[in-house]
Design an enzyme around this catalytic site. Structure first.
Site, PDB file in Angstrom:
ATOM      1  N   ASP A  11      38.973  48.873  47.173  1.00  0.00           N
ATOM      2  CA  ASP A  11      39.290  47.896  46.130  1.00  0.00           C
ATOM      3  C   ASP A  11      40.225  46.862  46.751  1.00  0.00           C
ATOM      4  OD1 ASP A  11      39.546  46.521  43.801  1.00  0.00           O
ATOM      5  OD2 ASP A  11      40.346  48.182  42.618  1.00  0.00           O
ATOM      6  N   ASP A 105      34.694  42.650  44.837  1.00  0.00           N
ATOM      7  CA  ASP A 105      35.840  43.173  45.580  1.00  0.00           C
ATOM      8  C   ASP A 105      35.948  44.695  45.554  1.00  0.00           C
ATOM      9  OD1 ASP A 105      36.402  43.306  42.868  1.00  0.00           O
ATOM     10  OD2 ASP A 105      38.540  42.948  43.127  1.00  0.00           O
ATOM     11  N   GLU A 106      34.883  45.379  45.206  1.00  0.00           N
ATOM     12  CA  GLU A 106      34.988  46.830  45.012  1.00  0.00           C
ATOM     13  C   GLU A 106      33.667  47.494  45.384  1.00  0.00           C
ATOM     14  OE1 GLU A 106      36.292  49.875  41.364  1.00  0.00           O
ATOM     15  OE2 GLU A 106      35.994  47.734  40.997  1.00  0.00           O
TER      16      GLU A 106
END
Length: 557
Positions: A11, A105-106
């Protein structure tokens, strides 16, 4: 469930805000909020400095401005975020073929499937190397969780934030989960959390003690069974590389309620065209057209129509959306409209052309985006300068927009690799000022320079100190443990992360009319107590920290 912590969850830390801080030296270490700046905008991401004031994602922007009036408020730059996200995803795919992206983003990674890790030690090494590689390639930080299941890996990455790595050894999962709040578990939101609290259940340990039957009685069969399994740290879900797209949709929230029925219809047509472009861009078609209308009183209506077969024809989608809008009462005003397509397929049915009323020419298929309503069109010659977006001036070079209004635009001239830049104000129609593409967060490495007096073309330079062919521009050491101020396990030191020294209050630009309505007093420094200042360098005596986004080269010999 596997016996080794070989599932990794990455993350990125405050991704959108961190990108903006990395690209704008004047914002490093300061409160930054990214999102819609209109009266009905919401926060997309807040930097950790802004979170101190209580700002968080999905918060109304008006509330965020009240909590942190001195923060920098910026319009998102999604193209840049997507570019950096792809750089990160390439690093993840180098670890394993099984990468499951959850957002820009993960992502989850199955390290065992790629042969990258097989036990706790190898998993920890893989996670530490990933974090160092992300910093080297993007200049950003990410938090890594390692565990034997997806649920636990995600919990571990939350515990690691910001910029850390947490590994949950197999066999310790239940002991770690027991004291945690029930809100830690996926699927437990505010409503479920309040329902469990009223039943006297606030921790994961109490959830497990309540028993499966009691949870089924409280929450229903499906949710009760799933929640009880998670309370016992059971999660058998695999990492899935390809997640099937179930729908494609677009929607807009309007700063002012729309009352004109003709304008509402035009907006629905425009949204239908945008939806079809996204559909075609993904190589998909769909059978079910969905219309979403949120009215002035926040009541939300959703209507759908299923066609005989899948389509990606914009005229068919427009007409279906118009039919769905016909019975909806919009006289009180509309604050949000959306159009979506579900029941997706990767083919179309040719005879669907018959569903559109009247004959259509070939131009219908490739029809460009509909013009916005008249009141949304800018005045002739007017130029828009979104806060935070890149610009270039013929004299002053690259910069970014701090704000605009009253016929002027304020620009700070700096790049990701420069010191804090100067602020200048121009007329909004200045011919020397133009929008620009974002610069990379990490500058490209310069080619190796040859020393003068070489033996001739084709001969490698030799230097007694650097060795054969190293030259004056030798690349920096790639091993993070060999760099000054770097911890081998945690990555760069906190001093190196803060970026350039925060200017004193006396040097910070004051808020005035030049800054415009979108930026406010966002150049004011945060209090000294919130700033981590580095110790003086042993050799130079300088207290100026190293810019983590700028690689260090040895001085020319």
């Amino acid at each position: 469930m596997r016996t080794a912590p070989t599932i990794l969850h990455l993350d990125m830390d405050a991704f959108f805000a961190s990108v903006e801080q990395a690209s704008k030296p004047s914002l490093r270490g300061k409160a930054v909020v990214v999102g819609g700046l209109g009266p009905r905008g919401v926060v997309a991401t807040a930097s950790y400095e802004a979170r101190v004031f209580g700002v968080h994602s999905a918060m109304p922007m008006g509330q965020a401005r009240r909590l942190a009036p001195n923060a920098a408020y910026l319009v998102p730059r999604f193209e840049l975020y997507r570019t950096i996200s792809e750089q990160v995803m390439r690093l993840l795919r180098a670890l394993s073929p099984l990468v499951e992206p959850l957002s820009l983003d993960e992502a989850f990674v199955d390290l065992e499937a790629g042969g990258t890790a097989w036990d706790a030690d190898s998993a920890r090494l893989a996670g530490a190397k990933l974090r160092a590689d992300i910093r080297s390639v993007t200049g950003l930080t990410g938090s890594v969780g390692l565990a034997a299941s997806k649920m636990l890996a995600k919990i571990a990455s939350e515990e690691a934030k910001p910029d850390g790595l947490v590994l949950i050894p197999p066999g310790t999962e239940r002991a770690m989960l027991e004291p945690m709040s029930v809100r830690t578990l996926p699927g437990v939101g505010p409503a479920t959390g309040d329902h469990l609290r009223r039943a006297g259940i606030t921790t994961v340990g109490e959830l497990a003690e309540a028993g499966e039957d009691e949870l089924v009685r409280l929450l229903g069969k499906a949710h009760g069974h799933a929640l009880y399994a998670m309370a016992l740290a059971r999660d058998e879900r695999p990492v899935v590389a390809e997640r099937e797209t179930k729908s494609v949709s677009v929607e807009d929230t309007y700063d002012v309620d729309i009352h004109d029925r003709t304008r509402v219809g035009m907006e629905v047509q425009r949204l239908a065209d945008r939806c079809v472009r996204r559909l075609r861009g993904s190589g998909l078609s769909g059978r079910t057209i969905v219309l979403k209308v949120r009215r002035y009183d926040f009541s939300t209506l959703t209507r759908s129509e299923t066609l005989r077969g899948p389509t990606d024809d914009p005229a068919v989608v427009r007409e279906a959306a118009a039919r769905l809008l016909d019975p909806v009462d919009t006289t009180g005003g509309v604050r949000l409209l959306g159009v979506g397509v579900s029941g997706l397929a990767d083919y179309t049915q040719e005879d669907l052309f018959a569903q559109a009323a009247g004959d259509r020419t070939d131009e219908d298929v490739e029809e460009p985006e509909a013009e916005p309503a008249e009141e949304h069109r800018p005045a002739p010659g007017e130029r828009r300068w979104p806060a935070g977006h890149d610009v270039r001036h013929t004299e002053y070079g690259h910069g970014w927009v701090q704000g605009s209004g009253l016929g002027r635009v304020t620009v700070r001239f700096e790049t990701p690799y420069s010191e804090t830049g100067r602020v200048r104000t121009f007329p909004v129609d200045d011919p020397d000022l133009a929008p620009a593409d974002p610069l990379p967060l990490v500058p490209p490495v310069a080619p190796v320079a040859r020393r003068p007096g070489t033996a001739g073309a084709g001969h490698m330079d030799a230097d007694a100190e650097n060795g054969p062919g190293s030259g004056a521009e030798a690349c920096p050491v790639s091993d993070p443990a060999a760099r000054p101020g770097v911890d081998a396990e945690r990555g760069l030191s906190r001093d190196a992360e803060t970026g350039p020294t925060i200017p004193d209050a006396g040097t910070a630009p004051r808020r005035d009319a030049e800054n415009g309505p979108d930026f406010g007093a966002d150049t004011a420094p945060i209090p000294d107590a919130d700033v981590v200042r580095p110790a003086p360098d042993a050799k130079t005596g300088s207290t100026h920290p190293t810019n983590p986004t700028r690689p260090t080269h040895p001085a020319p010999g």
